[in-house]
Design a protein around this motif. Structure first.
Motif, mmCIF file in Angstrom:
data_model
loop_
_atom_site.group_PDB
_atom_site.id
_atom_site.type_symbol
_atom_site.label_atom_id
_atom_site.label_comp_id
_atom_site.label_asym_id
_atom_site.label_seq_id
_atom_site.Cartn_x
_atom_site.Cartn_y
_atom_site.Cartn_z
ATOM 1 N N ARG A 145 28.905 57.585 40.182
ATOM 2 C CA ARG A 145 27.808 59.177 40.747
ATOM 3 C C ARG A 145 27.615 59.080 41.941
ATOM 4 O O ARG A 145 27.788 61.197 41.893
ATOM 5 C CB ARG A 145 26.859 58.239 39.996
ATOM 6 N N ASP A 146 27.990 58.683 42.625
ATOM 7 C CA ASP A 146 27.534 58.923 44.194
ATOM 8 C C ASP A 146 29.073 59.508 44.056
ATOM 9 O O ASP A 146 28.726 61.316 44.526
ATOM 10 C CB ASP A 146 27.611 58.468 44.978
ATOM 11 N N PHE A 147 30.039 59.571 43.744
ATOM 12 C CA PHE A 147 31.134 60.586 44.247
ATOM 13 C C PHE A 147 31.013 61.164 43.400
ATOM 14 O O PHE A 147 31.713 62.542 43.799
ATOM 15 C CB PHE A 147 32.432 59.344 44.258
ATOM 16 N N SER A 148 30.803 61.406 42.346
ATOM 17 C CA SER A 148 30.816 62.765 41.412
ATOM 18 C C SER A 148 29.884 63.776 41.626
ATOM 19 O O SER A 148 30.215 65.297 42.112
ATOM 20 C CB SER A 148 30.378 62.029 39.834
ATOM 21 N N GLU A 149 28.945 63.142 42.581
ATOM 22 C CA GLU A 149 27.617 64.431 42.878
ATOM 23 C C GLU A 149 28.613 64.976 43.739
ATOM 24 O O GLU A 149 28.224 66.149 44.502
ATOM 25 C CB GLU A 149 26.674 63.940 42.989
ATOM 26 N N GLY B 287 27.388 70.858 38.516
ATOM 27 C CA GLY B 287 27.571 69.414 37.947
ATOM 28 C C GLY B 287 28.852 68.465 36.649
ATOM 29 O O GLY B 287 28.316 67.874 35.992
ATOM 30 N N VAL B 288 30.272 69.372 36.808
ATOM 31 C CA VAL B 288 30.591 69.162 36.044
ATOM 32 C C VAL B 288 31.028 67.391 35.905
ATOM 33 O O VAL B 288 31.363 66.521 34.760
ATOM 34 C CB VAL B 288 32.000 69.264 36.213
ATOM 35 N N PHE B 289 31.452 67.090 37.119
ATOM 36 C CA PHE B 289 31.767 65.528 37.322
ATOM 37 C C PHE B 289 30.836 64.758 37.414
ATOM 38 O O PHE B 289 30.644 63.483 36.689
ATOM 39 C CB PHE B 289 32.041 65.666 39.036
ATOM 40 N N SER B 290 29.357 65.242 37.337
ATOM 41 C CA SER B 290 27.748 64.377 37.078
ATOM 42 C C SER B 290 27.941 63.704 35.593
ATOM 43 O O SER B 290 27.370 63.386 35.821
ATOM 44 C CB SER B 290 26.784 65.288 37.959
ATOM 45 N N ARG B 291 27.997 64.318 35.262
ATOM 46 C CA ARG B 291 27.836 65.094 33.520
ATOM 47 C C ARG B 291 29.239 63.744 32.810
ATOM 48 O O ARG B 291 28.518 62.825 32.272
ATOM 49 C CB ARG B 291 27.900 65.891 32.673
ATOM 50 N N LEU B 292 30.207 63.607 33.510
ATOM 51 C CA LEU B 292 31.458 63.174 33.536
ATOM 52 C C LEU B 292 31.595 61.734 33.747
ATOM 53 O O LEU B 292 32.135 61.005 32.363
ATOM 54 C CB LEU B 292 32.787 64.174 33.762
#
Length: 282
Positions: free
Chosen positions: A58-62, A72-77
């Motif tokens: 999640r940290d990487f995605s944020e 926020g695409v990657f935080s949702r994915l």
């Protein structure tokens, strides 16, 4: 010309994540190493996630969302990706758990998954000798995000006293885990009771079980055996489980006395030994 791996974004949430990462990176005219420098990781890690060899956190995605301006695409994915790392047989229960308005659980051996610290979860999950332990740990931590909602499910946990004494992961891990129980018990949506050894025989000697209640759907009973889980909405079975749970609650210590017992075990069994020895000498 490098051999670029072709991804099928429809194959899985992880494949879609990798495909979308590559698409967004190339749209921003960034090489893997350049993006890595921006979000403080290696270009190799970017490549491994793009080719599904590593699971994103999640940290990487944020950090990706902030760097690439993706809204926020990657935080949702990443939630879908991490959920997909759960065992196939467990995923239906996790989906129902995430929708529940009320969760009640009796645990005979371990702290309930939603209440486990990362270190405790890692020690528990390692006993199954998984191929990718860290992915399972990340998935379990992601599952706990339902407790961070503005309106989390109401929850009631009855823990056998054995849960407090079994030293999963060692003394320091257990101390942090018991402190975690005390911390969450301060929230109005969570109630924790301990079923003491002194209760003797009780209504669920056969083992642990969970019950989920919903605003608009039938209640569900969930149990596990050695290799899989089982859900049922049979009214008769759920009614019997509810009766057994009520008896467990009646036999357990009060919420206040349970917190006192957890505190005492945490300090006496898993506390700082040097301080204990100093008090003994004094």
């Amino acid at each position: 010309m490098p051999n670029v791996q072709t991804l099928d974004p429809s194959a899985s949430p992880l494949d879609y994540y990798g495909w979308e990462l590559r698409r967004q990176r190339e749209a921003n005219n960034l090489k893997q190493g350049q993006l890595g420098d921006i979000i403080f990781c290696t270009g190799s890690l970017i490549g491994q996630i793009e080719t599904t060899k590593k699971i994103p956190t999640r940290d990487f995605s944020e950090r990706l969302d902030a760097a690439l301006g993706t809204g926020g695409v990657f935080s949702r994915l990443v939630g879908l990706v991490l959920r997909s790392q759960l065992p196939t047989w467990f995923q239906p229960y996790a989906d129902m758990e995430a929708r529940a308005a009320y969760i009640s659980t009796y645990q005979a051996q371990l702290v309930y998954g939603l209440l486990q610290t990362e270190e405790y979860a890692r020690a528990v999950l390692a006993t199954g000798m998984p191929d990718d332990l860290e992915s399972l740990v990340a998935a379990r931590m992601e599952r706990q995000r339902i407790l961070e909602r503005e309106r989390p499910p109401l929850a009631w946990a009855v823990l056998d006293e054995a849960v407090l004494h079994r030293p999963i992961g060692g003394r320091e891990v257990m101390r942090k885990q018991l402190q975690r129980l005390l911390d969450v018990a301060d929230h109005r949506w969570m109630q924790i009771q301990v079923l003491p050894f002194a209760a003797g025989e009780h209504a669920s000697l056969a083992g642990s079980f969970n019950m989920l209640r919903f605003d608009d759907d039938p209640d569900i009973l969930y149990t596990e055996d050695v290799i899989s889980g089982h859900m049922t909405a049979s009214p008769d079975t759920v009614r019997e489980a509810s009766l057994r749970y009520a008896r467990l609650q009646a036999a357990a210590l009060s919420v206040e006395d349970s917190a006192a017992l957890i505190t005492r075990v945490m300090e006496e069994r898993y506390g700082d030994r040097s301080r204990t020895e100093e008090r003994a000498v004094a």
